[in-house]
Design an enzyme around this catalytic site. Structure first.
Site: not given
Ligand code: NAD
Length: 963
Positions: A758, A724
């Site tokens: 999001c 997501e």
């Molecule tokens: P992010 O992508 O920076 O991080 C999400 C998770 O991924 C964290 O746990 C992070 O540590 C991990 N991560 C980062 N790099 C990684 C890698 N290379 N490999 C594996 N894991 C990794 O996102 P964020 O800042 O925590 O959240 C905000 C984002 O999430 C926004 O883009 C928002 O739109 C999205 N979001 C989407 C939904 C949905 O349901 N579609 C819901 C909430 C948030």
């Protein structure tokens, strides 16, 4: 007063008074039911056809905002064009669709409106005063208005009231009487911020009341919806304390349909007695019944009004009597049009020997003129409630009156249109026995905390204190089977105050990650064999524990990620919902199930878990998303490794502890706090991880999808990625949108949690005709909200998550200044990671501000020529997560339903806050893999199916059960 003979005497008196009122009133029909005119026929027709009634009111509701004749005709056609009616009605409806007749249609509605709503002109007010004097009746005035969304609007509301007051003082021989709505005195009249709301309302009221006291004007505070009741009463008592002057009559409206009304009546009586002063009480039955019921049902809150009309009627009589028992300190105004209730009041007053000056009857303008005459003819003091306003401002009031007039259970309709038997109309109210509520089956969302209850607010404050006093600990790295040193330490801080350390977390190394995967692999066999019912039970137990500690969990979110009280509570409630929802879903999917039959064979299918699951979560819904992904994986039989976001590790540790406390084995649920780039990535690429549930940014999500697709040495399974990602969500504001709603819902959709959802709105596409008005009203509305630490409930907007996020968002604001026009920038404190909210206009679809996810309080408003172009603009994005439309034209709503392809489209409401099960949530295109969380298919992604086919033919013998 009591005793059977007294009661008998009272009933006899009610019957006699009722009959005489009825006979007097029946000499004329109230105008709406007057069958002679066209409007009479319209009313009669609307009464007999529910659909026509609703279509008609929908049309009238849009009318004041339609500028051109073509628009009027278009809406008329849309709402009423489908009625195949013969005769005069058919002709009228066909004619109404013609632009040339738009003026006539509008004038006709205006005429209906004028029966209930007086134009805000001195001449019109003078006319109505003269008309009422002839009855004889006095008046109480109410300056009706649009919803107050900005402080300027609140100021104007009060100004209108003041002008009205002065006008009445000049025009009338009696002291003026006026009703005010406290919620219209400030844009932020919020029970969560009791003292602030009260202070703001009082600041406005002060100079108005000073003048009212000078003029000896009666000022009655209107009662509003349930949530505001406590706050309204508190503010009313403050008013009384601040204006102790004898000689002017302050009043309050109380609603008999509320089960807690007797307590409020007593409170007012006690207060009046203790201060030895007279207070007016307008006793009404209650005008928001439908809304109260619908809202309570939506929120799963106890319904705050009686469901049985007879209960309201009965309570009304009891309260009437109660008020009449205190004539020295209470001046009752018995407000309503119900023949029985009025007859009861007159009889009860007579029994107590109350004179003409001791009480009055109040009725609404235009609602029951013949009954008004009948009451006045009995020598009863009568006051007519006169709303003043133009059609746009008064439309909500008008629709309410029309609905009331024509509703099935309306006493007016029963009296005049249906001519019900007099004995029925005058019968004493007999509530039906209350039926025990059947146990609700199926899934139900957890109700959110009702913070209008002071006890809930106090409990939350207490939880915040308790959480704060337990902060500052170090969360040790604890993966079974390794004593490897942590890779580092993460210091968790409060985003609202940079210096406040909440705790320290030891971070996992790759050694920890490998060991955790090995533990999970070891636990898989046995976890898979645990019956699904038992796994579901563990989820439910976790949900129960979570509910027990909901305030503490929410309080931690307030401090760790900067959510406000309501949003933090909603996040915890959503987490509980996921646990229960997936538990229920898994039970339904469990076991062997026959496939389509095949002769001579038994074919069965079952769902099986996929293997070790890495749960990689974002920080913005720190409990709900992590819980949702983890509970789906766990209940399906997959061991999980929780890899929370760095910014929300404390709350993740709470979830982990709750799951273990509920009884989930430690090796089945491991917490691996680590950096995404290292530990997260390692889990994704690990050969023994079979399932990755990820929610986060597009950039990371796409990288995960790519890496999970690359087979590495030792890998024995194709990985499944549940992914997501982000959004660039648009709200379309159509030319006929209800701007009150569009502004309010956009404000919360775009700026709630500082735009860090999001689902948040980051683009508005407004039709040209409403663009400027919408943009300036939105900016003014936003300006009413100060930014500050959300642990203080006066702030619903707080900081962004980190300094890094702040800098990134500020860069977008700078970019916006070159791409469009900055029309609003807020003010924020310096102490934390605050970004002042920004609104841009003049943004074009090609601009970066219209294309990139900013994830902060920055909104771009684009302008469209027509609805179809607006839709094209909304769809011009790589993302497709949520979207919204504010429109009242059915064709446009249909078009949006068909073409506005996003995961979650919201029509005429805010675009955030999806509920588990009711609104499965998730996006398509570059926003997600398209199977929505909290929906019917989500859990299946954590499972695979296997089928067993057994030949059951044995030497020509076919067992009876074979297919
Ligand atoms: P992010 O992508 O920076 O991080 C999400 C998770 O991924 C964290 O746990 C992070 O540590 C991990 N991560 C980062 N790099 C990684 C890698 N290379 N490999 C594996 N894991 C990794 O996102 P964020 O800042 O925590 O959240 C905000 C984002 O999430 C926004 O883009 C928002 O739109 C999205 N979001 C989407 C939904 C949905 O349901 N579609 C819901 C909430 C948030």
């Amino acid at each position: 007063m009591g005793g059977p003979s007294v009661l008998h005497g009272l009933e006899a008196s009610i019957a006699e008074i009722g009959r005489s009122l009825y006979e007097r009133a029946l000499r004329a029909n109230p105008s709406l039911f007057d069958a002679r005119g066209l409007r009479g026929r319209l009313a009669a027709r609307a009464l007999s056809d529910e659909r026509l009634r609703s279509a008609l009111f929908h049309f009238i509701d849009t009318l004041p905002q339609l500028d051109s004749a073509a628009e009027v005709a278009g809406h008329f056609r849309a709402y009423l064009g489908n009625y195949e009616l013969g005769g005069l009605w058919g002709r009228v409806l066909r004619l109404g669709s013609h632009p040339a007749l738009a003026g006539a249609v509008r004038a006709s509605v205006q005429r209906v409106a004028r029966e209930f709503l007086v134009e805000p002109q001195p001449s019109a007010i003078r006319r109505v005063l003269r008309r009422l004097a002839r009855l004889p009746a006095s008046a109480t005035f109410d300056a009706v208005g649009e919803a107050v969304l900005t402080e300027q609007e609140a100021e104007r509301y009060l100004q209108r009231n003041l002008e009205l007051l002065e006008l009445l003082a000049r025009e009338s021989n009696e002291p003026p009487a006026i009703s005010v709505k406290l919620s219209a005195l400030t844009a932020r009249f919020d029970p969560l911020d009791r003292s602030g709301s009260c202070r703001r309302a009082m600041a406005r009221l002060n100079w108005f009341l000073t003048r009212a006291v000078e003029l000896k004007a009666t000022v009655t505070v209107d009662m509003e919806q349930h949530e505001l009741k406590g706050l309204i009463l508190d503010t009313f008592f403050e008013v009384l304390e601040a204006f102790p002057h004898a000689g002017w009559l302050p009043g309050i409206a109380l609603q008999a349909y509320a089960p807690d009304a007797p307590a409020h009546v007593e409170r007012v009586i006690q207060f009046a007695r203790s201060r030895r002063r007279r207070i007016g009480v307008r006793l009404v039955k209650g005008a928001y019944w439908d809304t109260e019921v619908a809202l309570a049902e939506q929120r799963n809150w106890p319904i705050p009004v009686f469901l049985d009309k007879a209960q309201t009627d009965q309570q009304y009589e009891l309260l009437t009597a109660r008020l009449f028992d205190h004539p020295d300190v209470i001046y009752p105004a018995i407000a309503g049009h119900n023949l029985r209730s009025l007859a009861h009041a007159i009889a009860a007053a007579r029994m107590r020997g109350l004179g003409r000056d001791a009480w009055e009857v109040q009725m609404l303008l235009g609602m029951a003129d013949p009954l008004c005459k009948a009451v006045a003819s009995k020598g009863i003091q009568l006051r007519v409630y006169v709303p003043v306003g133009d059609l746009l401002a008064g439309i909500a009031y008008l629709i309410r009156r029309l609905m009331e007039n024509t509703a099935n259970n309306s006493i007016l309709r029963q009296t005049y249109a249906e001519r019900r038997q007099l004995v029925d109309l005058l019968a004493a109210p007999h509530p039906a026995p209350v039926e025990a509520e059947g146990r609700a089956t199926g899934f139900r969302n957890i109700p959110l905390i009702d913070f209008s209850d002071p006890k809930s607010a106090a409990a939350f404050r207490h939880a915040l204190d308790a959480v704060r006093s337990g902060l500052g600990r170090t969360l040790r790295m604890n993966v079974d089977g390794t004593t490897d040193r942590p890779a580092g330490h993460h210091v968790c801080t409060n985003p609202a105050s940079r210096d406040e350390t909440l705790g320290v977390v030891e971070m996992a190394s790759l050694v920890h990650a490998d060991r955790a995967v090995a533990n999970a692999v070891g636990a898989f066999e046995s976890w898979r064999e645990v019956p699904a019912m038992r796994r579901a039970e563990l989820c439910r137990r976790t949900a129960d524990l979570m509910l027990e500690r909901r305030e503490r969990l929410a309080a931690l979110e307030v401090l760790e990620v900067g959510k406000n009280w309501r949003e933090a509570d909603a996040d915890v409630a959503e987490a509980v919902d996921y646990l229960r929802f997936y538990a229920q879903q898994m039970e339904a999917l469990d076991g062997w199930r026959p496939t389509a039959g095949f002769p001579g064979e038994r074919n069965d299918l079952r769902y099986e878990p996929r293997g070790v699951a890495a749960i990689i979560a974002p920080w913005n819904f720190p409990l709900a998303i992590l819980t949702g992904m983890a509970s789906a994986a766990l209940v399906a039989g997959n061991p999980v490794i929780l890899k929370p976001a760095e910014q929300a590790m404390l709350i993740a540790a709470e979830l982990h502890a709750l799951l273990l406390e509920a009884g989930v084995p430690a090796a089945v649920c491991q917490l691996l706090p680590g950096e995404g780039e290292t530990v997260g990535r390692h889990l994704v690429e690990h050969p023994d991880v079979g399932l990755i549930a990820f929610t986060g940014s597009r950039e990371v999500g796409l990288a995960i999808l790519e890496r999970a697709g690359r087979v590495v040495s030792g890998q024995r399974q194709v990985k499944r990625v549940v992914c997501e990602m982000g959004g660039k969500n648009a709200i379309i504001v159509d030319a006929d949108a209800d701007l009150d709603e569009a502004v309010l819902h956009t404000l919360h959709s775009a700026f709630g949690f500082q735009g860090q959802k999001c689902s948040a709105a980051s683009r508005v596409i407004a039709l040209k005709s409403v663009h400027d008005r919408f943009a300036s009203r939105l900016a003014d509305a936003l300006d009413c909200y100060p930014y500050g630490p959300p642990e203080d409930p006066q702030y619903i907007f707080g900081p962004v998550i980190s300094e890094q996020a702040r800098e990134r968002i500020e860069r977008y604001v700078e970019l916006g200044k070159s791409e469009g026009k900055l029309i609003y920038r807020g003010r924020v404190p310096q102490s934390g990671h605050y970004v002042a909210p920004a609104i841009f206009t003049g943004i074009l679809p090609r601009h970066r501000l219209a294309r990139e996810e900013i994830f902060g309080p920055v909104l771009s408003i684009l302008c469209a020529e027509n609805f179809s172009q607006a839709l094209d603009m909304a769809l011009d994005s790589e993302f497709a997560l949520t979207g919204g439309v504010f429109s009242r034209l059915p064709e446009h709503i249909d078009l949006a339903r068909r073409r506005f392809r996003v995961g979650n489209l919201y029509i005429n409401r805010r675009i955030t806050g999806a509920l588990v099960s009711a609104q499965p949530f998730g996006g398509i295109a570059m926003s997600g893999t398209g199977v929505q969380a909290g929906g019917p298919d989500y859990l299946k992604q954590f499972l695979w199916t296997r089928v067993v086919s057994e030949n059951t033919l044995r030497h020509g013998f076919v067992p009876p059960s074979a297919g």
